[in-house]
Scaffold this motif. Structure first.
Motif, PDB file in Angstrom:
ATOM      1  N   VAL A   1       6.449  55.513  26.430  1.00 44.21           N
ATOM      2  CA  VAL A   1       5.328  54.997  27.141  1.00 44.21           C
ATOM      3  C   VAL A   1       5.342  54.427  28.373  1.00 44.21           C
ATOM      4  N   TYR A   2       4.499  54.746  29.313  1.00 43.01           N
ATOM      5  CA  TYR A   2       5.012  54.481  30.762  1.00 43.01           C
ATOM      6  C   TYR A   2       3.673  54.586  31.572  1.00 43.01           C
ATOM      7  N   MET A   3       3.756  54.087  32.847  1.00 43.09           N
ATOM      8  CA  MET A   3       2.430  54.057  33.894  1.00 43.09           C
ATOM      9  C   MET A   3       2.854  54.763  35.128  1.00 43.09           C
ATOM     10  N   THR A   4       1.795  55.506  35.690  1.00 42.66           N
ATOM     11  CA  THR A   4       1.997  56.087  36.960  1.00 42.66           C
ATOM     12  C   THR A   4       0.961  55.900  38.060  1.00 42.66           C
ATOM     13  N   LEU A   5       1.134  55.908  39.112  1.00 39.29           N
ATOM     14  CA  LEU A   5       0.227  55.590  40.105  1.00 39.29           C
ATOM     15  C   LEU A   5      -0.680  56.875  40.507  1.00 39.29           C
ATOM     16  N   TYR A   6      -1.873  56.296  40.551  1.00 43.73           N
ATOM     17  CA  TYR A   6      -2.946  57.544  40.839  1.00 43.73           C
ATOM     18  C   TYR A   6      -2.665  57.905  41.976  1.00 43.73           C
ATOM     19  N   PRO A   7      -2.817  59.476  42.360  1.00 42.50           N
ATOM     20  CA  PRO A   7      -2.148  59.961  43.581  1.00 42.50           C
ATOM     21  C   PRO A   7      -3.406  59.412  44.627  1.00 42.50           C
ATOM     22  N   GLY A   8      -2.881  59.104  46.142  1.00 47.96           N
ATOM     23  CA  GLY A   8      -3.705  58.758  47.214  1.00 47.96           C
ATOM     24  C   GLY A   8      -4.129  57.405  47.071  1.00 47.96           C
ATOM     25  N   SER A   9      -3.709  56.539  45.930  1.00 49.27           N
ATOM     26  CA  SER A   9      -4.095  55.031  45.859  1.00 49.27           C
ATOM     27  C   SER A   9      -2.794  54.222  45.900  1.00 49.27           C
ATOM     28  N   GLY A  10      -2.853  53.088  45.901  1.00 47.71           N
ATOM     29  CA  GLY A  10      -1.777  52.205  46.022  1.00 47.71           C
ATOM     30  C   GLY A  10      -2.042  50.784  45.400  1.00 47.71           C
ATOM     31  N   VAL A  11      -1.061  49.946  44.920  1.00 45.73           N
ATOM     32  CA  VAL A  11      -1.310  48.840  44.244  1.00 45.73           C
ATOM     33  C   VAL A  11      -0.285  47.700  45.124  1.00 45.73           C
ATOM     34  N   PHE A  12      -0.726  46.529  44.810  1.00 46.04           N
ATOM     35  CA  PHE A  12      -0.165  45.452  45.292  1.00 46.04           C
ATOM     36  C   PHE A  12       0.403  44.555  44.180  1.00 46.04           C
ATOM     37  N   ASP A  13       1.667  43.784  44.441  1.00 48.53           N
ATOM     38  CA  ASP A  13       2.174  42.782  43.531  1.00 48.53           C
ATOM     39  C   ASP A  13       3.312  41.937  44.611  1.00 48.53           C
ATOM     40  N   ASP A  14       2.920  40.598  44.144  1.00 46.08           N
ATOM     41  CA  ASP A  14       4.293  39.721  44.786  1.00 46.08           C
ATOM     42  C   ASP A  14       4.415  38.659  43.857  1.00 46.08           C
ATOM     43  N   SER A  15       4.911  37.460  44.269  1.00 46.80           N
ATOM     44  CA  SER A  15       5.321  36.261  43.394  1.00 46.80           C
ATOM     45  C   SER A  15       4.258  35.948  42.364  1.00 46.80           C
ATOM     46  N   PHE A  16       3.027  36.307  42.673  1.00 46.87           N
ATOM     47  CA  PHE A  16       1.879  35.682  41.738  1.00 46.87           C
ATOM     48  C   PHE A  16       1.890  36.627  40.570  1.00 46.87           C
ATOM     49  N   ASN A  17       2.663  37.914  40.464  1.00 50.33           N
ATOM     50  CA  ASN A  17       2.713  38.797  39.414  1.00 50.33           C
ATOM     51  C   ASN A  17       1.062  39.212  39.417  1.00 50.33           C
ATOM     52  N   ARG A  18       0.479  39.974  40.298  1.00 46.05           N
ATOM     53  CA  ARG A  18      -0.766  40.555  39.918  1.00 46.05           C
ATOM     54  C   ARG A  18      -0.610  41.683  39.252  1.00 46.05           C
ATOM     55  N   THR A  19       0.556  42.599  39.333  1.00 49.79           N
ATOM     56  CA  THR A  19       0.533  43.775  38.465  1.00 49.79           C
ATOM     57  C   THR A  19       1.308  43.905  37.523  1.00 49.79           C
ATOM     58  N   ILE A  20       0.761  43.905  36.203  1.00 45.19           N
ATOM     59  CA  ILE A  20       1.753  43.547  35.052  1.00 45.19           C
ATOM     60  C   ILE A  20       1.580  44.543  34.026  1.00 45.19           C
ATOM     61  N   PHE A  21       2.682  44.873  33.306  1.00 48.78           N
ATOM     62  CA  PHE A  21       2.776  45.898  32.310  1.00 48.78           C
ATOM     63  C   PHE A  21       3.608  45.415  30.922  1.00 48.78           C
ATOM     64  N   SER A  22       2.677  45.108  29.705  1.00 48.34           N
ATOM     65  CA  SER A  22       3.228  44.400  28.696  1.00 48.34           C
ATOM     66  C   SER A  22       2.832  45.346  27.258  1.00 48.34           C
ATOM     67  N   GLY A  23       3.696  45.191  26.230  1.00 47.51           N
ATOM     68  CA  GLY A  23       3.379  45.699  24.895  1.00 47.51           C
ATOM     69  C   GLY A  23       4.387  45.201  23.924  1.00 47.51           C
ATOM     70  N   PHE A  24       4.059  45.268  22.599  1.00 50.72           N
ATOM     71  CA  PHE A  24       4.859  44.845  21.465  1.00 50.72           C
ATOM     72  C   PHE A  24       4.468  45.728  20.332  1.00 50.72           C
ATOM     73  N   LEU A  25       5.368  45.659  19.192  1.00 54.05           N
ATOM     74  CA  LEU A  25       5.055  46.296  18.004  1.00 54.05           C
ATOM     75  C   LEU A  25       4.238  45.416  17.024  1.00 54.05           C
ATOM     76  N   LEU A  26       3.254  45.891  16.774  1.00 53.05           N
ATOM     77  CA  LEU A  26       2.431  45.257  15.689  1.00 53.05           C
ATOM     78  C   LEU A  26       2.766  45.346  14.261  1.00 53.05           C
ATOM     79  N   PHE A  27       3.433  46.483  13.750  1.00 51.51           N
ATOM     80  CA  PHE A  27       3.908  46.545  12.435  1.00 51.51           C
ATOM     81  C   PHE A  27       4.405  47.896  12.248  1.00 51.51           C
ATOM     82  N   ALA A  28       5.542  48.043  11.587  1.00 49.05           N
ATOM     83  CA  ALA A  28       6.185  49.299  11.601  1.00 49.05           C
ATOM     84  C   ALA A  28       5.689  49.954  10.385  1.00 49.05           C
ATOM     85  N   LEU A  29       5.826  51.499  10.399  1.00 46.87           N
ATOM     86  CA  LEU A  29       5.389  52.452   9.286  1.00 46.87           C
ATOM     87  C   LEU A  29       6.422  53.011   8.548  1.00 46.87           C
TER      88      LEU A  29
END
Length: 334
Positions: free
Chosen positions: A306-334
């Motif tokens: 699982v990963y994220m890509t930047l939309y073509p022709g657009s931009g994002v911004f991030d600094d020490s205030f952590n404005r752009t974040i990606f998170s995830g975790f395992l709910l339960f195994a199968l």
């Protein structure tokens, strides 16, 4: 004339005899003896008078009936003396009876005085007992009222105790149920602990960069979230920006992207392997700031990415205030 003198002498003798009987100097047998002697003397005198009368009968003209009258008077005198003696005996007996009665009356009066004193004492005792009885009655009434009040309180307490006992019994039953459930839960927890001990623990959260703007680019590029906050299980790679599932299971992912360029697009994709799962974007038409957020729950096989890509022709911004974040975790195994 001589006959009259004799008659007067006879009357004087009778009068003296009566006086002697009334004086009370002789009583009983002496009185009877003296009375007999006096009677003989009177008879002797009468005989003398009769003899004198016989001697002088030739000289006087007195009627013979006077002797009958004298005899009658003599009999009357004797009868009066006998009655007088009887009356004196009765008087003496009555006096003795009166003395005995007086003694008995005196004794009765003494007894009556004693009885009156005892009665007065008894009356005082009765009054005292009546007062004490009133006090005791008031005390008994107060005690009875207190007993009734205590009985009512006891009834209320018994009702409350019965209610409490019923409640305790109900609580015991519920406690037994809870203990059973708790025992079952403890067994389940123990089982889960054993399962969790064998199950991998996977969770990560990372910020994009402290450098500020990223993009725009003409093509999609993978966003590499280089500021790692959490990476339990080391399933996320900050070098490549890709999360690789260590086990087959259900996972939760969330991201936020933030843009600060005016009159420009801001957006990003989230991929599961080669499949686009979602696109979040916005347009900043003036000098304001825009952001977009999204979340997904994905079922992954071991080795899926699982990963994220930047939309073509657009931009994002991030600094020490952590404005752009990606998170995830395992709910339960199968």
């Amino acid at each position: 004339m001589r006959s009259a003198a004799v008659f007067l002498a006879l009357l004087l003798c009778l009068q003296w005899t009566w006086a002697q009987g009334e004086s009370g100097e002789v009583t009983g047998t002496d009185a009877e003896t003296e009375g007999g002697n006096r009677q003989e003397e009177v008879q002797f005198e009468i005989q003398g008078v009769g003899a004198a009368h016989d001697q002088s009968s030739s000289q006087t003209n007195i009627s013979p009936d006077i002797w009958a009258e004298l005899k009658e008077l003599r009999d009357m005198a004797i009868e009066q003396k006998v009655e007088l003696r009887n009356s004196k005996s009765k008087i003496e007996k009555l006096e003795q009876e009166n003395a005995a009665t007086q003694a008995r009356l005196t004794a009765s009066e003494s007894k009556n005085a004693v009885l009156e004193a005892r009665m007065s004492s008894y009356e005082d005792m009765v009054k005292t007992l009546q007062r004490e009885n009133k006090v005791l009655g008031a005390t008994v009434t107060a005690s009875n009222n207190k007993v009734e009040e205590l009985r009512r309180d006891n009834t209320v307490l018994e009702s409350r105790v019965n209610t409490s006992e019923n409640l305790v019994a109900e609580l015991r039953r519920e406690n037994m149920v809870l203990e059973t459930r708790m025992s079952s839960s403890e067994n389940e927890v123990a089982e889960l602990k054993r399962e969790n001990a064998d199950r991998p623990k996977v969770a990560f959260s990372a910020g994009l960069t402290d450098a500020g703007p990223v993009g725009p680019f003409n093509t999609e590029i993978t966003l590499k979230f280089s500021k790692v906050f959490t990476n339990i299980g080391q399933a996320y790679s900050p070098t490549t920006g890709i999360f690789t599932a260590p086990v087959r299971g259900v996972y939760y992912f969330r991201f936020t992207v933030w843009g600060g360029r005016p009159s420009a697009w801001m957006g990003a994709y989230l991929y599961h392997n080669e499949k686009r799962m979602t696109l979040s974007y916005d347009y900043n038409d003036e000098q304001a700031y825009v952001s977009a957020s999204n979340a997904l729950i994905l079922q992954l096989e071991k080795g899926d990415v699982v990963y994220m890509t930047l939309y073509p022709g657009s931009g994002v911004f991030d600094d020490s205030f952590n404005r752009t974040i990606f998170s995830g975790f395992l709910l339960f195994a199968l």
